[in-house]
Design a protein around this motif. Structure first.
Motif, PDB file in Angstrom:
ATOM      1  N   VAL A 135       0.852  -1.198   0.000  1.00 46.35           N
ATOM      2  CA  VAL A 135       0.000   0.000   0.000  1.00 46.35           C
ATOM      3  C   VAL A 135       0.882   1.240   0.000  1.00 46.35           C
ATOM      4  CG1 VAL A 135      -1.700   1.326   1.310  1.00 46.35           C
ATOM      5  CG2 VAL A 135      -1.941  -1.162   1.130  1.00 46.35           C
ATOM      6  N   TYR A 136       1.905   1.237   0.832  1.00 51.14           N
ATOM      7  CA  TYR A 136       2.833   2.357   0.908  1.00 51.14           C
ATOM      8  C   TYR A 136       3.481   2.625  -0.453  1.00 51.14           C
ATOM      9  CZ  TYR A 136       6.959   5.058   2.272  1.00 51.14           C
ATOM     10  OH  TYR A 136       7.934   6.013   2.357  1.00 51.14           O
ATOM     11  N   VAL A 137       3.916   1.562  -1.117  1.00 54.94           N
ATOM     12  CA  VAL A 137       4.576   1.710  -2.421  1.00 54.94           C
ATOM     13  C   VAL A 137       3.607   2.280  -3.452  1.00 54.94           C
ATOM     14  CG1 VAL A 137       5.611   0.409  -4.335  1.00 54.94           C
ATOM     15  CG2 VAL A 137       6.352  -0.017  -1.997  1.00 54.94           C
ATOM     16  N   ILE A 138       2.365   1.798  -3.482  1.00 57.52           N
ATOM     17  CA  ILE A 138       1.373   2.347  -4.420  1.00 57.52           C
ATOM     18  C   ILE A 138       1.136   3.824  -4.138  1.00 57.52           C
ATOM     19  CG2 ILE A 138      -1.073   2.319  -5.069  1.00 57.52           C
ATOM     20  CD1 ILE A 138      -0.960  -0.738  -4.867  1.00 57.52           C
ATOM     21  N   HIS A 144       1.528   9.611  -5.359  1.00 58.02           N
ATOM     22  CA  HIS A 144       2.285  10.823  -5.007  1.00 58.02           C
ATOM     23  C   HIS A 144       3.441  11.092  -5.955  1.00 58.02           C
ATOM     24  CE1 HIS A 144       0.760   9.984  -0.679  1.00 58.02           C
ATOM     25  NE2 HIS A 144      -0.152  10.600  -1.388  1.00 58.02           N
ATOM     26  N   ASP A 145       3.682  10.185  -6.893  1.00 58.70           N
ATOM     27  CA  ASP A 145       4.734  10.337  -7.896  1.00 58.70           C
ATOM     28  C   ASP A 145       6.100  10.624  -7.255  1.00 58.70           C
ATOM     29  OD1 ASP A 145       5.259  12.291 -10.902  1.00 58.70           O
ATOM     30  OD2 ASP A 145       5.477  10.150 -10.557  1.00 58.70           O
ATOM     31  N   ALA A 146       6.387   9.898  -6.174  1.00 61.56           N
ATOM     32  CA  ALA A 146       7.660  10.076  -5.471  1.00 61.56           C
ATOM     33  C   ALA A 146       8.797   9.470  -6.284  1.00 61.56           C
ATOM     34  CB  ALA A 146       7.592   9.420  -4.094  1.00 61.56           C
ATOM     35  N   GLU A 147       9.995   9.915  -6.003  1.00 62.69           N
ATOM     36  CA  GLU A 147      11.191   9.382  -6.659  1.00 62.69           C
ATOM     37  C   GLU A 147      11.437   7.957  -6.175  1.00 62.69           C
ATOM     38  OE1 GLU A 147      12.054  11.957  -9.389  1.00 62.69           O
ATOM     39  OE2 GLU A 147      13.502  10.376  -8.968  1.00 62.69           O
ATOM     40  N   VAL A 151      11.885   6.343  -2.189  1.00 63.15           N
ATOM     41  CA  VAL A 151      11.004   5.323  -1.625  1.00 63.15           C
ATOM     42  C   VAL A 151      11.812   4.072  -1.271  1.00 63.15           C
ATOM     43  CG1 VAL A 151       8.973   3.868  -2.054  1.00 63.15           C
ATOM     44  CG2 VAL A 151       9.014   6.225  -2.901  1.00 63.15           C
ATOM     45  N   ALA A 152      12.722   3.687  -2.148  1.00 68.69           N
ATOM     46  CA  ALA A 152      13.579   2.525  -1.873  1.00 68.69           C
ATOM     47  C   ALA A 152      14.410   2.776  -0.619  1.00 68.69           C
ATOM     48  CB  ALA A 152      14.474   2.227  -3.069  1.00 68.69           C
ATOM     49  N   LEU A 153      14.921   3.971  -0.475  1.00 72.14           N
ATOM     50  CA  LEU A 153      15.714   4.321   0.704  1.00 72.14           C
ATOM     51  C   LEU A 153      14.856   4.246   1.970  1.00 72.14           C
ATOM     52  CD1 LEU A 153      18.545   5.265   1.544  1.00 72.14           C
ATOM     53  CD2 LEU A 153      17.725   7.608   1.297  1.00 72.14           C
ATOM     54  N   ALA A 154      13.632   4.754   1.884  1.00 77.23           N
ATOM     55  CA  ALA A 154      12.727   4.713   3.042  1.00 77.23           C
ATOM     56  C   ALA A 154      12.413   3.278   3.452  1.00 77.23           C
ATOM     57  CB  ALA A 154      11.439   5.467   2.731  1.00 77.23           C
ATOM     58  N   LEU A 155      12.281   2.399   2.467  1.00 74.85           N
ATOM     59  CA  LEU A 155      11.987   0.989   2.740  1.00 74.85           C
ATOM     60  C   LEU A 155      13.245   0.168   2.991  1.00 74.85           C
ATOM     61  CD1 LEU A 155       9.233   0.316   0.057  1.00 74.85           C
ATOM     62  CD2 LEU A 155       8.922   0.490   2.523  1.00 74.85           C
ATOM     63  N   GLN A 156      14.389   0.768   2.741  1.00 73.44           N
ATOM     64  CA  GLN A 156      15.690   0.099   2.865  1.00 73.44           C
ATOM     65  C   GLN A 156      15.769  -1.129   1.959  1.00 73.44           C
ATOM     66  OE1 GLN A 156      16.465  -0.534   7.035  1.00 73.44           O
ATOM     67  NE2 GLN A 156      17.018   1.606   7.325  1.00 73.44           N
ATOM     68  N   VAL A 157      15.402  -0.909   0.694  1.00 74.18           N
ATOM     69  CA  VAL A 157      15.516  -1.947  -0.327  1.00 74.18           C
ATOM     70  C   VAL A 157      16.195  -1.324  -1.540  1.00 74.18           C
ATOM     71  CG1 VAL A 157      13.445  -3.184   0.431  1.00 74.18           C
ATOM     72  CG2 VAL A 157      13.237  -1.463  -1.361  1.00 74.18           C
ATOM     73  N   ASN A 161      14.316  -4.034  -6.300  1.00 71.83           N
ATOM     74  CA  ASN A 161      13.359  -4.713  -5.439  1.00 71.83           C
ATOM     75  C   ASN A 161      12.096  -3.876  -5.286  1.00 71.83           C
ATOM     76  OD1 ASN A 161      12.414  -6.795  -3.793  1.00 71.83           O
ATOM     77  ND2 ASN A 161      13.128  -5.748  -1.959  1.00 71.83           N
ATOM     78  N   LEU A 162      12.250  -2.569  -5.240  1.00 68.13           N
ATOM     79  CA  LEU A 162      11.096  -1.681  -5.132  1.00 68.13           C
ATOM     80  C   LEU A 162      10.152  -1.886  -6.314  1.00 68.13           C
ATOM     81  CD1 LEU A 162       9.674   0.688  -3.697  1.00 68.13           C
ATOM     82  CD2 LEU A 162      11.006   2.211  -5.166  1.00 68.13           C
ATOM     83  N   TYR A 163      10.705  -2.014  -7.516  1.00 70.93           N
ATOM     84  CA  TYR A 163       9.855  -2.237  -8.682  1.00 70.93           C
ATOM     85  C   TYR A 163       9.170  -3.601  -8.624  1.00 70.93           C
ATOM     86  CZ  TYR A 163      11.447   2.068 -10.799  1.00 70.93           C
ATOM     87  OH  TYR A 163      11.699   3.387 -11.050  1.00 70.93           O
ATOM     88  N   ASN A 164       9.832  -4.601  -8.050  1.00 72.53           N
ATOM     89  CA  ASN A 164       9.179  -5.902  -7.856  1.00 72.53           C
ATOM     90  C   ASN A 164       8.028  -5.781  -6.862  1.00 72.53           C
ATOM     91  OD1 ASN A 164      10.845  -7.298  -9.627  1.00 72.53           O
ATOM     92  ND2 ASN A 164      12.359  -7.726  -8.040  1.00 72.53           N
ATOM     93  N   ILE A 165       8.248  -5.023  -5.795  1.00 74.41           N
ATOM     94  CA  ILE A 165       7.185  -4.794  -4.814  1.00 74.41           C
ATOM     95  C   ILE A 165       6.024  -4.065  -5.468  1.00 74.41           C
ATOM     96  CG2 ILE A 165       6.587  -3.589  -2.673  1.00 74.41           C
ATOM     97  CD1 ILE A 165       9.560  -4.023  -1.828  1.00 74.41           C
TER      98      ILE A 165
END
Length: 190
Positions: A135-138, A144-147, A151-157, A161-165
């Motif tokens: 949900v957070y990633v969506i 929100h069209d975040a960079e 987002v990857a940094l916030a999730l520590q991935v 991997n972020l694109y897979n999520i």
């Protein structure tokens, strides 16, 4: 196949063996690790993907550390538990501080009632998703069209991997939307 041959196949990125090993052979082991480490639901595919990326970092340096002093399964269990204990507080439970309603820009050309209904429908579908990380990633990437790097940094991935999520998140949201549409059609047919 010996443990060392298996490790070499993983290092060589043999797709068939990697798929079989992580998604079938290790499933009971990883399900146990998930239950030991996390106090909330964790998507198995996401767990495996995160762990696989960790093992393959720096030209598979972690896999190359396997010395055969225990079975491959015992070694993986130890490595996975250590890794995910360190990461568990930031891996899945990423609740955004804002709701969609707070951030949606006002569009004067769209009927206010339709916009409100659409936002409520979207919030309803997102609330039906069990994986809060998805949900957070969506919310961040799509709404929100975040960079992606942020987002990857916030999730520590990693960004990969972020694109897979994101892909799994959109698939999950789509399934929920289809199920809800089918329920609505069944109620309408009565």
């Amino acid at each position: 196949m010996t443990d060392n041959q298996l490790i070499q196949s993983l290092i060589d990125r043999d797709e068939r063996i990697t798929q079989q090993f992580f998604f079938q052979n290790c499933r009971p082991l990883f399900k146990k690790v998930i239950s030991l480490v996390f106090s909330y639901p964790v998507d198995y595919d996401e767990f495996v993907n995160e762990f696989y990326l960790y093992l393959m970092e720096n030209e598979a340096c972690r896999l190359k550390q396997f010395q055969g002093r225990s079975s491959i399964y015992q070694w993986l269990k130890t490595v996975a538990i250590r890794y995910f204990i360190h990461k568990r507080d930031c891996l899945i439970d990423m609740e955004p501080q804002e709701t969609l309603l707070d951030k949606t820009p006002v569009d004067e050309t769209v009927d206010e009632e339709k916009r409100l209904t659409s936002r409520l429908d979207l919030e309803y579908l997102l609330a039906r998703m069990t994986n809060k990380r998805q949900v957070y990633v969506i919310r961040e990437l799509v709404l929100h069209d975040a960079e992606p790097r942020e987002v990857a940094l916030a999730l520590q991935v990693t960004v990969d991997n972020l694109y897979n999520i994101k892909k799994r998140a959109i698939e999950a949201l789509t399934k929920i939307a289809i199920n809800e549409a089918e329920k609505y059609e069944k109620r309408s047919d009565r």
